[in-house]
Write an enzyme that holds these catalytic residues in place. Structure first.
Site, PDB file in Angstrom:
ATOM      1  N   ARG A 192      53.996 -38.370 -18.805  1.00 53.26           N
ATOM      2  CA  ARG A 192      54.307 -39.804 -18.480  1.00 53.26           C
ATOM      3  C   ARG A 192      54.595 -40.306 -19.694  1.00 53.26           C
ATOM      4  O   ARG A 192      55.637 -41.169 -19.585  1.00 53.26           O
ATOM      5  CB  ARG A 192      52.947 -40.346 -18.209  1.00 53.26           C
ATOM      6  N   TYR A 249      45.005 -44.344 -22.453  1.00 50.92           N
ATOM      7  CA  TYR A 249      44.084 -45.294 -21.798  1.00 50.92           C
ATOM      8  C   TYR A 249      42.860 -45.648 -22.673  1.00 50.92           C
ATOM      9  O   TYR A 249      42.204 -44.671 -23.260  1.00 50.92           O
ATOM     10  CB  TYR A 249      43.557 -44.537 -20.458  1.00 50.92           C
ATOM     11  N   LYS A 260      37.518 -27.979  -7.920  1.00 54.30           N
ATOM     12  CA  LYS A 260      37.916 -26.806  -8.819  1.00 54.30           C
ATOM     13  C   LYS A 260      36.659 -25.844  -9.138  1.00 54.30           C
ATOM     14  O   LYS A 260      36.365 -25.041  -9.159  1.00 54.30           O
ATOM     15  CB  LYS A 260      38.549 -27.089  -9.923  1.00 54.30           C
ATOM     16  N   ARG A 309      39.790 -45.037 -15.635  1.00 57.65           N
ATOM     17  CA  ARG A 309      38.617 -44.071 -15.100  1.00 57.65           C
ATOM     18  C   ARG A 309      37.389 -44.323 -15.979  1.00 57.65           C
ATOM     19  O   ARG A 309      37.519 -45.235 -16.699  1.00 57.65           O
ATOM     20  CB  ARG A 309      39.241 -42.696 -15.935  1.00 57.65           C
ATOM     21  N   VAL A 315      49.571 -36.850 -18.667  1.00 56.90           N
ATOM     22  CA  VAL A 315      49.649 -37.766 -19.634  1.00 56.90           C
ATOM     23  C   VAL A 315      50.887 -37.409 -20.638  1.00 56.90           C
ATOM     24  O   VAL A 315      51.696 -38.657 -20.685  1.00 56.90           O
ATOM     25  CB  VAL A 315      48.408 -37.934 -20.497  1.00 56.90           C
ATOM     26  N   TYR A 321      38.390 -34.669  -7.703  1.00 58.54           N
ATOM     27  CA  TYR A 321      39.491 -33.573  -7.889  1.00 58.54           C
ATOM     28  C   TYR A 321      38.644 -32.182  -8.493  1.00 58.54           C
ATOM     29  O   TYR A 321      38.849 -31.387  -8.090  1.00 58.54           O
ATOM     30  CB  TYR A 321      40.772 -33.931  -8.118  1.00 58.54           C
ATOM     31  N   HIS A 322      38.414 -32.603  -9.679  1.00 56.52           N
ATOM     32  CA  HIS A 322      37.959 -31.738 -10.546  1.00 56.52           C
ATOM     33  C   HIS A 322      36.629 -31.027  -9.980  1.00 56.52           C
ATOM     34  O   HIS A 322      36.245 -29.871 -10.212  1.00 56.52           O
ATOM     35  CB  HIS A 322      37.399 -32.147 -12.036  1.00 56.52           C
ATOM     36  N   SER A 376      35.935 -35.975 -11.707  1.00 53.31           N
ATOM     37  CA  SER A 376      36.684 -36.766 -10.420  1.00 53.31           C
ATOM     38  C   SER A 376      36.356 -36.044  -9.387  1.00 53.31           C
ATOM     39  O   SER A 376      35.949 -34.668  -9.397  1.00 53.31           O
ATOM     40  CB  SER A 376      38.170 -36.772 -10.814  1.00 53.31           C
ATOM     41  N   ASP A 406      54.381 -23.021   1.094  1.00 56.67           N
ATOM     42  CA  ASP A 406      54.021 -24.277   0.812  1.00 56.67           C
ATOM     43  C   ASP A 406      54.318 -25.049   1.988  1.00 56.67           C
ATOM     44  O   ASP A 406      54.822 -24.681   2.942  1.00 56.67           O
ATOM     45  CB  ASP A 406      55.152 -24.730  -0.386  1.00 56.67           C
ATOM     46  N   THR A 465      40.653 -25.751 -13.761  1.00 59.92           N
ATOM     47  CA  THR A 465      41.244 -26.817 -14.907  1.00 59.92           C
ATOM     48  C   THR A 465      40.065 -26.715 -15.959  1.00 59.92           C
ATOM     49  O   THR A 465      38.990 -26.622 -15.887  1.00 59.92           O
ATOM     50  CB  THR A 465      41.532 -28.202 -14.479  1.00 59.92           C
ATOM     51  N   ASP A 482      50.509 -23.973   6.153  1.00 57.56           N
ATOM     52  CA  ASP A 482      49.285 -24.698   5.796  1.00 57.56           C
ATOM     53  C   ASP A 482      48.355 -23.529   5.121  1.00 57.56           C
ATOM     54  O   ASP A 482      47.999 -22.888   6.126  1.00 57.56           O
ATOM     55  CB  ASP A 482      48.892 -25.803   6.863  1.00 57.56           C
ATOM     56  N   VAL A 531      49.409 -29.464 -18.603  1.00 53.41           N
ATOM     57  CA  VAL A 531      50.657 -28.912 -18.995  1.00 53.41           C
ATOM     58  C   VAL A 531      51.713 -30.200 -19.073  1.00 53.41           C
ATOM     59  O   VAL A 531      51.762 -30.796 -18.557  1.00 53.41           O
ATOM     60  CB  VAL A 531      51.195 -27.862 -17.538  1.00 53.41           C
ATOM     61  N   GLU A 536      35.217 -42.546 -18.066  1.00 53.15           N
ATOM     62  CA  GLU A 536      34.985 -41.175 -18.880  1.00 53.15           C
ATOM     63  C   GLU A 536      34.601 -41.713 -20.087  1.00 53.15           C
ATOM     64  O   GLU A 536      34.828 -42.701 -20.538  1.00 53.15           O
ATOM     65  CB  GLU A 536      36.296 -40.337 -18.965  1.00 53.15           C
TER      66      GLU A 536
HETATM   67  N1  LIG Z   1      50.162 -29.364 -14.044  1.00 52.63           N
HETATM   68  C1  LIG Z   1      48.950 -29.349 -14.628  1.00 52.63           C
HETATM   69  O1  LIG Z   1      48.997 -29.793 -15.717  1.00 52.63           O
HETATM   70  C2  LIG Z   1      47.886 -28.664 -14.229  1.00 52.63           C
HETATM   71  C3  LIG Z   1      46.635 -28.729 -15.126  1.00 52.63           C
HETATM   72  C4  LIG Z   1      45.520 -27.802 -14.859  1.00 52.63           C
HETATM   73  C5  LIG Z   1      45.489 -27.068 -13.588  1.00 52.63           C
HETATM   74  N2  LIG Z   1      46.619 -27.321 -12.747  1.00 52.63           N
HETATM   75  C6  LIG Z   1      46.464 -26.654 -11.361  1.00 52.63           C
HETATM   76  O2  LIG Z   1      47.487 -25.580 -11.146  1.00 52.63           O
HETATM   77  C7  LIG Z   1      47.996 -25.718  -9.851  1.00 52.63           C
HETATM   78  C8  LIG Z   1      49.498 -26.108  -9.851  1.00 52.63           C
HETATM   79  O3  LIG Z   1      49.606 -27.356 -10.177  1.00 52.63           O
HETATM   80  P1  LIG Z   1      50.831 -28.235 -10.179  1.00 52.63           P
HETATM   81  O4  LIG Z   1      51.170 -28.941 -11.131  1.00 52.63           O
HETATM   82  O5  LIG Z   1      51.955 -26.970  -9.814  1.00 52.63           O
HETATM   83  O6  LIG Z   1      50.690 -28.778  -8.676  1.00 52.63           O
HETATM   84  P2  LIG Z   1      51.870 -29.210  -7.511  1.00 52.63           P
HETATM   85  O7  LIG Z   1      51.076 -30.182  -6.799  1.00 52.63           O
HETATM   86  O8  LIG Z   1      53.159 -29.561  -8.107  1.00 52.63           O
HETATM   87  O9  LIG Z   1      51.838 -27.723  -6.991  1.00 52.63           O
HETATM   88  C9  LIG Z   1      50.571 -27.510  -5.684  1.00 52.63           C
HETATM   89  C10 LIG Z   1      51.834 -27.086  -4.642  1.00 52.63           C
HETATM   90  O10 LIG Z   1      50.826 -26.612  -3.531  1.00 52.63           O
HETATM   91  C11 LIG Z   1      51.286 -27.253  -2.245  1.00 52.63           C
HETATM   92  N3  LIG Z   1      50.109 -27.506  -1.518  1.00 52.63           N
HETATM   93  C12 LIG Z   1      49.018 -27.954  -1.476  1.00 52.63           C
HETATM   94  N4  LIG Z   1      48.004 -27.953  -0.595  1.00 52.63           N
HETATM   95  C13 LIG Z   1      48.773 -27.009   0.391  1.00 52.63           C
HETATM   96  C14 LIG Z   1      48.379 -26.608   1.746  1.00 52.63           C
HETATM   97  N5  LIG Z   1      47.202 -26.921   2.196  1.00 52.63           N
HETATM   98  N6  LIG Z   1      49.262 -25.813   1.946  1.00 52.63           N
HETATM   99  C15 LIG Z   1      50.383 -25.382   1.620  1.00 52.63           C
HETATM  100  N7  LIG Z   1      50.755 -25.747   0.584  1.00 52.63           N
HETATM  101  C16 LIG Z   1      49.922 -26.706  -0.136  1.00 52.63           C
HETATM  102  C17 LIG Z   1      51.807 -28.540  -2.665  1.00 52.63           C
HETATM  103  O11 LIG Z   1      52.721 -28.985  -1.717  1.00 52.63           O
HETATM  104  C18 LIG Z   1      52.645 -28.250  -3.863  1.00 52.63           C
HETATM  105  O12 LIG Z   1      53.914 -27.659  -3.856  1.00 52.63           O
HETATM  106  C19 LIG Z   1      46.899 -26.615  -8.993  1.00 52.63           C
HETATM  107  O13 LIG Z   1      46.097 -26.127  -8.655  1.00 52.63           O
HETATM  108  C20 LIG Z   1      46.414 -27.734 -10.339  1.00 52.63           C
HETATM  109  O14 LIG Z   1      45.233 -28.304 -10.066  1.00 52.63           O
HETATM  110  C21 LIG Z   1      47.614 -27.999 -13.140  1.00 52.63           C
END
Ligand SMILES: NC(=O)c1ccc[n+]([C@@H]2O[C@H](COP(=O)([O-])OP(=O)(O)OC[C@H]3O[C@@H](n4cnc5c(N)ncnc54)[C@H](O)[C@@H]3O)[C@@H](O)[C@H]2O)c1
Length: 400
Positions: free
Chosen positions: A243, A257, A185, A328, A240, A181-182, A179, A31, A144, A74, A211, A330
């Protein structure tokens, strides 16, 4: 099994490491602690007081009797991934290491380009490193449900068979992300499918729902709070339902929203971890790219607010609901009927009792109420999809 978790310090990564560690797997992870910085940038903090990685690693060893091999680095640095893969020789790779936030990616051009570069370049680096070091390994990649958008027809798991002008084919189901972000993916999905096709890699691309939750069962013998995962509630990194729970414990109205009829698939944290483990234990064939839709139930954001209110009121919180202007762009009312069979066929047993899960979250958060109170400004969104920044106004009277 030797399992490598990219993004192991995150909301899902840390409990997944614990769950796998408790089951005797050899776990390594990396990480760059970016999530910690992003949440700070949003003027917020995790409601749960999470520990440094040094403290987490000590607690992991004490509780599970084995080391978690960790390196800070990284994912945009190809050599870092390559060397770590060579050293650890993973059999399964769980890629969670991306920016996970739609609003964060919509802030401005810099956040958009960062999100796209970070996510897409990291996934490409991982695919190339797999090809070079461990082409037999199984990539479990977190996508996602948001990749599909909200089409006016049922959503299959990744692929559908379609007849067009008298001919039939099985094709990827259209992706209509909402978005920047999406969109990352969606691009990842295309890139992974292509790598499986040309290099014979194997991957499970998980279209995960939203989640929620504070905990999984694997918290160590004495419910060791050094093993807590983070829990965010700010406009960008709080999901959501999390929150809503944070709002409920400080007496802030729950804030769907707009019209509040947006429907999404949801699942508790403990189920997300269970599902990822099922995917790891059941790898696809060489060259196979498969898609799982991972969620337990579909709810509208208003139905969820009502559930939190019900449980909150039961434990004496006196919860209000008031809709906020939607920052948003949407659909606020739409059809939504996605399939989710594959994980159930492999043995996924949903928690089902969402209200019990909500009670646990609220009780956990009550211990950290002052941490939420301290950063409550972060609850009201100001990042807007039209590129401006302006705090949303409440649209409705507070409903008790
Ligand atoms: N939490 C949700 O509800 C949810 C829902 C759908 C999809 N996801 C996907 O699941 C994955 C994990 O989600 P999360 O909620 O644990 O997110 P998070 O941000 O808590 O975890 C991602 C981790 O990756 C690390 N990271 C990001 N870019 C990096 C890089 N370049 N080098 C090294 N480390 C890096 C971040 O520091 C972070 O600790 C994500 O891809 C997210 O899009 C999450």
């Amino acid at each position: 099994m030797r399992i490598f978790i990219l993004g192991v310090d995150g909301y899902l990564g840390w409990p997944l490491a614990r769950y796998l560690g408790a089951r005797g797997h050899e776990v390594a992870g990396c990480d760059l602690f970016l999530r910690r910085k992003w949440v700070e940038e949003m003027g917020s903090q995790s409601a749960t007081p999470i520990r440094t990685m040094e403290e987490r690693l000590v607690a992991f060893k004490e509780n599970f009797g084995r080391e978690l091999i960790f390196k800070e680095g990284d994912l945009r640095d190809y050599d870092f991934i390559l060397q770590f893969f060579k050293f650890f020789q993973p059999e399964a790779i769980v890629h969670l290491g991306e920016v996970p936030s739609a609003p964060y990616s919509m802030i401005d051009v810099h956040h958009c380009v960062f999100t796209q570069t970070n996510n897409i370049a990291s996934t490409l680096n991982i695919l190339y490193a797999m090809k070079e070091v461990c082409p037999q390994a199984h990539l479990v990649k977190l996508g996602t449900m948001g990749e599909y958008g909200t089409p006016n027809i049922d959503i299959p798991e990744g692929f559908f068979t379609i007849e067009y002008r008298g001919r039939t084919d099985t094709l990827p189901f259209p992706r209509q992300a909402g978005s920047w972000y999406h969109q990352t993916k969606v691009h990842d999905s295309h890139n992974i499918m292509f790598a499986c096709k040309i290099w014979g890699l194997r991957s499970t691309d998980i279209m995960q729902g939203v989640v929620f939750g504070t905990r999984i069962n694997e918290m160590g013998d004495g419910d060791d709070d050094r093993l807590l995962t983070r829990f965010d509630f700010d406009q960008c990194f709080g999901t959501v339902l999390n929150r809503y729970c944070a709002q409920a414990v400080i007496g802030h109205p729950l804030s769907p929203y707009g019209a509040g009829q947006q429907k999404r698939g949801f699942l508790p944290l403990r189920d997300s971890i269970q599902c990822l483990t099922i995917a790891i234990n059941n790898p696809p064939q060489e060259g196979e790219y498969r898609v799982f839709n991972q969620f337990e139930e579909v709810y509208s954001v208003t139905q969820l607010a009502q559930k939190v209110k019900k449980v909150g009121d039961e434990i004496g919180l006196n919860v209000d609901i008031s809709n906020l202007e939607n920052p948003r762009i949407e659909k606020e009312e739409h059809y939504y009927n996605p399939d989710h069979r594959h994980l159930l066929d492999l043995g996924y047993k949903p928690t089902h009792d969402v209200e019990q899960e909500l009670r646990t979250i609220l009780e956990d958060l009550l211990k950290y109420r002052s941490r939420i109170e301290e950063k409550k400004e972060a609850l009201i969104p100001d990042v807007r999809w039209d590129g401006t920044r302006r705090k949303s106004r409440f649209l409705t009277e507070v409903r008790r």
